[in-house]
Design an enzyme around this catalytic site. Structure first.
Site, PDB file in Angstrom:
ATOM      1  N   HIS A 153     -13.038  -2.990  -5.904  1.00 30.54           N
ATOM      2  CA  HIS A 153     -13.095  -4.549  -6.118  1.00 30.54           C
ATOM      3  C   HIS A 153     -13.605  -4.774  -7.531  1.00 30.54           C
ATOM      4  CE1 HIS A 153     -12.980  -8.719  -5.135  1.00 30.54           C
ATOM      5  NE2 HIS A 153     -12.444  -8.518  -4.022  1.00 30.54           N
ATOM      6  N   GLU A 256      -8.103  -5.322  -9.647  1.00 23.66           N
ATOM      7  CA  GLU A 256      -8.785  -4.310  -8.582  1.00 23.66           C
ATOM      8  C   GLU A 256      -7.562  -3.278  -8.250  1.00 23.66           C
ATOM      9  OE1 GLU A 256      -9.315  -6.851  -5.254  1.00 23.66           O
ATOM     10  OE2 GLU A 256     -10.174  -8.566  -6.664  1.00 23.66           O
TER      11      GLU A 256
HETATM   12  O1  TA6 Z   1      -9.959 -10.014  -4.639  1.00 23.57           O
HETATM   13  C1  TA6 Z   1      -9.083 -10.331  -3.441  1.00 23.57           C
HETATM   14  C2  TA6 Z   1      -9.978 -10.921  -2.328  1.00 23.57           C
HETATM   15  O2  TA6 Z   1      -9.225 -10.479  -1.123  1.00 23.57           O
HETATM   16  C3  TA6 Z   1      -9.894 -12.264  -2.296  1.00 23.57           C
HETATM   17  O3  TA6 Z   1      -9.036 -12.808  -1.106  1.00 23.57           O
HETATM   18  C4  TA6 Z   1     -11.238 -12.893  -2.180  1.00 23.57           C
HETATM   19  O4  TA6 Z   1     -11.648 -13.156  -0.835  1.00 23.57           O
HETATM   20  C5  TA6 Z   1     -11.930 -11.748  -2.538  1.00 23.57           C
HETATM   21  O5  TA6 Z   1     -11.323 -10.382  -2.170  1.00 23.57           O
HETATM   22  C6  TA6 Z   1     -13.385 -11.543  -2.219  1.00 23.57           C
HETATM   23  O6  TA6 Z   1     -13.919 -11.230  -0.927  1.00 23.57           O
HETATM   24  P1  TA6 Z   1     -15.102 -11.129  -0.422  1.00 23.57           P
HETATM   25  O7  TA6 Z   1     -15.111 -10.671   1.137  1.00 23.57           O
HETATM   26  O8  TA6 Z   1     -15.749 -10.083  -1.259  1.00 23.57           O
HETATM   27  O9  TA6 Z   1     -15.962 -12.693  -0.515  1.00 23.57           O
END
Ligand code: TA6
Length: 289
Positions: A153, A256
């Site tokens: 991520h 990502e």
């Molecule tokens: O980056 C994609 C994602 O799934 C978004 O929907 C957003 O929620 C992000 O991840 C961050 O998620 P987190 O659980 O780290 O706040």
């Protein structure tokens, strides 16, 4: 291992002088800094929390065994909030690159209802302009298979997200999570960010480029990761995140590499490997798709 000078709570540094990375092994083996020529390439929020109760808001959290919300444990899985072990290094290779290996098994993870035996082995190699990631998922069971998602991520640091673009996604089908997951086709040569963006590009090409400015581009080379997720929370969602500054959406974009649109099925005794290579390109480097 010498404590580093980068963001707080970092305990493992790979140092090539002006090129360094810092990892918080105790909190999901999250990389919280990657510097090339002493310039930071990753975004970490000023409000990030390092209590291992949720992911660090920035750097490169590891999403495993599930992408998104799930009934068996925390959103995006538990790998990014548990304590990993330093299995090797940091050690210098003959070519000057520096390598470190981290690992975690089901013996170490926080309790969740996902009760499969596993071992994750995470190898990082810091080059002069590159950062190589390899992550291996091993199923030690002799008779139980399991399925999982896996994703890096990555939060990239940018001057102004409205001046950025991402190439290498044209023609892909994407799931738009800002519109209840409806699917569309990307027809643009480059994806720009001028609003809330949350897209899972399915079966995307192995290479994308993040063009941060005419002088600074990052090549993202995926290895065995079919999908590419692009996310920027924009204004309203930024205000709703207590570990993210209201204006910080302008200084970051997530691109990502992952295996999320379909789960990986891992049979007994099998190991799945995937990774990415990030490379900072000089301004005169041409982008060849
Ligand atoms: O980056 C994609 C994602 O799934 C978004 O929907 C957003 O929620 C992000 O991840 C961050 O998620 P987190 O659980 O780290 O706040």
């Amino acid at each position: 291992v010498a404590p580093c000078t980068c963001p707080p709570h970092c305990t493992v540094t790979l140092d090539r002088g002006l090129n360094t990375i810092c990892i918080v092994d105790l909190h999901g083996a999250t990389i919280v800094s990657w510097k090339v020529n002493d310039e930071e390439q990753l975004f970490v929020s000023q409000n990030a929390v390092y209590d291992c109760k949720k992911a660090i808001r920035g750097g490169v959290p590891i999403v495993f065994p599930h992408f998104g919300p799930w009934p068996l444990g925390p959103r995006h899985g538990f790998a990014r909030i548990i304590t990993w072990k330093v299995e090797k290094g940091p050690v210098k290779r003959d070519n000057g690159d520096i390598e470190a290996v981290f690992s975690v098994t089901d013996q170490d993870r926080t309790k969740s209802l996902w009760n499969f035996a596993f071992k994750l082995t995470y190898t990082l190699v810091l080059g002069e302009k590159t950062l190589q990631f390899k992550i291996a998922v091993h199923n030690p069971s002799k008779n139980k298979e399991f399925t999982f998602n896996l994703l890096l991520h990555t939060y990239f640091k940018v001057q102004n997200v409205q001046q950025c673009s991402i190439s290498g996604l044209k023609g892909c089908i994407f799931r738009d999570d800002t519109k209840n997951g409806i699917k569309s086709k990307e027809n643009r040569e480059t994806v720009t960010i001028t609003e809330f963006v949350d897209r899972v590009y399915e079966d995307a090409p192995a290479q994308q480029f993040l063009i941060k400015s005419q002088l600074s581009k990052i090549r993202i080379q995926k290895l065995n990761f079919p999908d590419t997720v692009v996310w920027n929370p924009w204004i309203e969602n930024s205000k709703a995140m207590d570990d993210f500054g209201d204006e910080e959406y302008l200084q970051m974009v997530c691109v990502e590499s992952g295996h999320v649109s379909e789960p990986v099925i891992l049979r007994p005794s099998i190991t799945f490997e995937a990774g990415q290579i990030l490379e900072l390109l000089k301004s005169e480097d041409q982008i060849t798709l």
